[in-house]
Write a protein that holds these residues in place. Structure first.
Motif, PDB file in Angstrom:
ATOM      1  N   ILE A 134      -0.054  12.501  -4.221  1.00 36.56           N
ATOM      2  CA  ILE A 134       0.077  11.144  -3.417  1.00 36.56           C
ATOM      3  C   ILE A 134       0.943  11.331  -2.200  1.00 36.56           C
ATOM      4  O   ILE A 134       0.967  10.038  -1.683  1.00 36.56           O
ATOM      5  CB  ILE A 134       0.566  10.295  -4.402  1.00 36.56           C
ATOM      6  CG1 ILE A 134       2.449  10.429  -4.585  1.00 36.56           C
ATOM      7  CG2 ILE A 134      -0.117  10.326  -5.724  1.00 36.56           C
ATOM      8  CD1 ILE A 134       3.009   9.453  -5.463  1.00 36.56           C
ATOM      9  N   GLU A 158      -2.797   5.855 -13.675  1.00 41.26           N
ATOM     10  CA  GLU A 158      -3.109   7.286 -14.235  1.00 41.26           C
ATOM     11  C   GLU A 158      -2.125   7.341 -15.654  1.00 41.26           C
ATOM     12  O   GLU A 158      -1.062   6.890 -15.378  1.00 41.26           O
ATOM     13  CB  GLU A 158      -2.591   8.406 -13.219  1.00 41.26           C
ATOM     14  CG  GLU A 158      -3.580   8.408 -12.003  1.00 41.26           C
ATOM     15  CD  GLU A 158      -3.116   9.513 -11.269  1.00 41.26           C
ATOM     16  OE1 GLU A 158      -3.436  10.883 -11.589  1.00 41.26           O
ATOM     17  OE2 GLU A 158      -2.512   9.354 -10.122  1.00 41.26           O
ATOM     18  N   THR A 192       2.348   3.025  -2.491  1.00 35.45           N
ATOM     19  CA  THR A 192       3.527   3.170  -3.339  1.00 35.45           C
ATOM     20  C   THR A 192       2.932   3.389  -4.544  1.00 35.45           C
ATOM     21  O   THR A 192       1.967   2.840  -5.074  1.00 35.45           O
ATOM     22  CB  THR A 192       4.319   1.717  -3.288  1.00 35.45           C
ATOM     23  OG1 THR A 192       4.656   1.457  -1.859  1.00 35.45           O
ATOM     24  CG2 THR A 192       5.593   1.739  -4.202  1.00 35.45           C
ATOM     25  N   THR A 193       3.880   4.327  -5.423  1.00 35.41           N
ATOM     26  CA  THR A 193       3.513   4.632  -6.751  1.00 35.41           C
ATOM     27  C   THR A 193       4.752   4.637  -7.545  1.00 35.41           C
ATOM     28  O   THR A 193       5.863   4.944  -7.127  1.00 35.41           O
ATOM     29  CB  THR A 193       3.097   6.204  -6.675  1.00 35.41           C
ATOM     30  OG1 THR A 193       1.830   6.236  -5.917  1.00 35.41           O
ATOM     31  CG2 THR A 193       2.683   6.636  -8.315  1.00 35.41           C
ATOM     32  N   HIS A 210      -0.134   2.912  -9.059  1.00 36.42           N
ATOM     33  CA  HIS A 210      -0.343   2.915  -7.628  1.00 36.42           C
ATOM     34  C   HIS A 210      -0.538   1.499  -7.147  1.00 36.42           C
ATOM     35  O   HIS A 210      -1.093   0.714  -7.849  1.00 36.42           O
ATOM     36  CB  HIS A 210      -1.360   3.892  -7.289  1.00 36.42           C
ATOM     37  CG  HIS A 210      -1.392   5.333  -7.812  1.00 36.42           C
ATOM     38  ND1 HIS A 210      -0.677   6.116  -7.204  1.00 36.42           N
ATOM     39  CD2 HIS A 210      -2.199   5.818  -8.813  1.00 36.42           C
ATOM     40  CE1 HIS A 210      -0.565   7.371  -7.970  1.00 36.42           C
ATOM     41  NE2 HIS A 210      -1.610   7.164  -8.863  1.00 36.42           N
ATOM     42  N   SER A 211      -0.377   1.190  -5.781  1.00 40.93           N
ATOM     43  CA  SER A 211      -0.572   0.094  -5.177  1.00 40.93           C
ATOM     44  C   SER A 211      -2.121  -0.443  -5.407  1.00 40.93           C
ATOM     45  O   SER A 211      -2.175  -1.706  -5.622  1.00 40.93           O
ATOM     46  CB  SER A 211      -0.296   0.203  -3.704  1.00 40.93           C
ATOM     47  OG  SER A 211       1.086   0.446  -3.622  1.00 40.93           O
ATOM     48  N   THR A 248      10.405   4.731  -7.874  1.00 38.91           N
ATOM     49  CA  THR A 248       9.234   4.279  -7.114  1.00 38.91           C
ATOM     50  C   THR A 248       9.146   5.211  -5.749  1.00 38.91           C
ATOM     51  O   THR A 248      10.174   5.510  -5.127  1.00 38.91           O
ATOM     52  CB  THR A 248       9.546   2.738  -6.493  1.00 38.91           C
ATOM     53  OG1 THR A 248       9.682   1.954  -7.766  1.00 38.91           O
ATOM     54  CG2 THR A 248       8.714   2.097  -5.672  1.00 38.91           C
ATOM     55  N   GLN A 262       4.507   6.746   0.062  1.00 38.98           N
ATOM     56  CA  GLN A 262       3.741   8.034   0.660  1.00 38.98           C
ATOM     57  C   GLN A 262       4.611   8.247   2.045  1.00 38.98           C
ATOM     58  O   GLN A 262       4.886   7.292   2.772  1.00 38.98           O
ATOM     59  CB  GLN A 262       2.293   7.513   1.027  1.00 38.98           C
ATOM     60  CG  GLN A 262       1.370   7.338  -0.259  1.00 38.98           C
ATOM     61  CD  GLN A 262       0.033   7.141   0.202  1.00 38.98           C
ATOM     62  OE1 GLN A 262      -0.032   6.428   1.188  1.00 38.98           O
ATOM     63  NE2 GLN A 262      -0.755   7.598  -0.809  1.00 38.98           N
ATOM     64  N   GLY A 267      -6.155   2.248 -10.275  1.00 33.45           N
ATOM     65  CA  GLY A 267      -4.831   2.553  -9.755  1.00 33.45           C
ATOM     66  C   GLY A 267      -3.788   2.812 -10.791  1.00 33.45           C
ATOM     67  O   GLY A 267      -2.532   2.970 -10.468  1.00 33.45           O
ATOM     68  N   LEU A 320       1.300   6.720 -14.309  1.00 32.94           N
ATOM     69  CA  LEU A 320       1.530   6.244 -12.838  1.00 32.94           C
ATOM     70  C   LEU A 320       0.876   5.037 -12.211  1.00 32.94           C
ATOM     71  O   LEU A 320      -0.332   5.087 -12.560  1.00 32.94           O
ATOM     72  CB  LEU A 320       0.946   7.512 -11.922  1.00 32.94           C
ATOM     73  CG  LEU A 320       2.074   8.607 -11.618  1.00 32.94           C
ATOM     74  CD1 LEU A 320       2.439   9.190 -12.947  1.00 32.94           C
ATOM     75  CD2 LEU A 320       1.238   9.710 -10.725  1.00 32.94           C
ATOM     76  N   THR A 356       0.801  -1.039  -0.052  1.00 31.95           N
ATOM     77  CA  THR A 356       0.156  -0.019  -0.008  1.00 31.95           C
ATOM     78  C   THR A 356       1.052   1.192  -0.103  1.00 31.95           C
ATOM     79  O   THR A 356       2.007   1.060   0.684  1.00 31.95           O
ATOM     80  CB  THR A 356      -0.989   0.096   1.216  1.00 31.95           C
ATOM     81  OG1 THR A 356      -0.145   0.202   2.488  1.00 31.95           O
ATOM     82  CG2 THR A 356      -2.033  -1.019   1.337  1.00 31.95           C
TER      83      THR A 356
END
Length: 175
Positions: free
Chosen positions: A69, A49, A11-12, A94-95, A116, A119, A47, A92, A9
């Motif tokens: 984020i 973009e 993480t982007t 995301h988790s 990577t 948050q 999740g 992007l 969770t």
């Protein structure tokens, strides 16, 4: 190949896209194309973009990662020059895209991993709950308390007062 741990969770991953604008627009609208390009078996498109960096105006990609984020400042400092040098379109991931499942991502040739970003974690101390109301319910109730017993002296005083009143009324009636 990029290993995604189960339960990840916050993480982007930022990828630059090496493709034309028309192809990138089509990628933005197609979860199947995103999944294929990322080399994943399953993908939650919520999740992901895909957008042109021109959409960010003066905020820039670093600003979007920080404000949008809540990426850790140390990670952004490390990659600030790379992020500023990007142009065109980015993707992007995301988790949320992995739904908490472990995955092995094998990005296609049109994707270049830029970085990577995790948050920022909240720095709040744990709350120590000691109140009785905060304790778990066990299903066992306390035995009912016995009714309060009156003091014998207070009962005797009431009997004496009533006897005196009766004597006074009797004396008054006979007189």
């Amino acid at each position: 190949m990029i290993d995604i741990p189960a339960g990840e969770t916050g993480t982007t991953r930022v990828f630059s896209l090496s493709m034309g604008a028309a192809e990138a627009r089509a990628l933005r609208k197609s979860a199947d194309k995103q999944q294929t390009l990322l080399g994943l078996d399953t993908l939650n498109p919520d999740g992901v973009e895909v957008f042109p960096l021109t959409d960010l105006d003066d905020l820039g990609l670093s600003g979007y990662l920080r404000e949008g984020i809540d990426a850790q400042e140390a990670d952004l400092q490390r990659d600030r020059a790379k992020l500023a040098a990007l142009d065109g379109w980015v993707m992007l991931i995301h988790s949320l895209a992995f739904g908490g499942n472990a995955a092995k991502m094998t990005p296609g040739a049109a994707l270049t991993l830029i970085g990577t970003y995790a948050q920022t974690t909240a720095n709040t101390p744990p709350i120590d709950l000691q109140a009785e109301a905060a304790q778990p319910y066990t299903g066992v109730t306390e035995s009912p308390k016995s009714p309060v017993q009156r003091n014998r002296a207070s009962g005797s005083v009431v009997v004496v007062v009533l006897a005196v009143i009766a004597a006074v009324l009797l004396w008054w009636a006979l007189s």
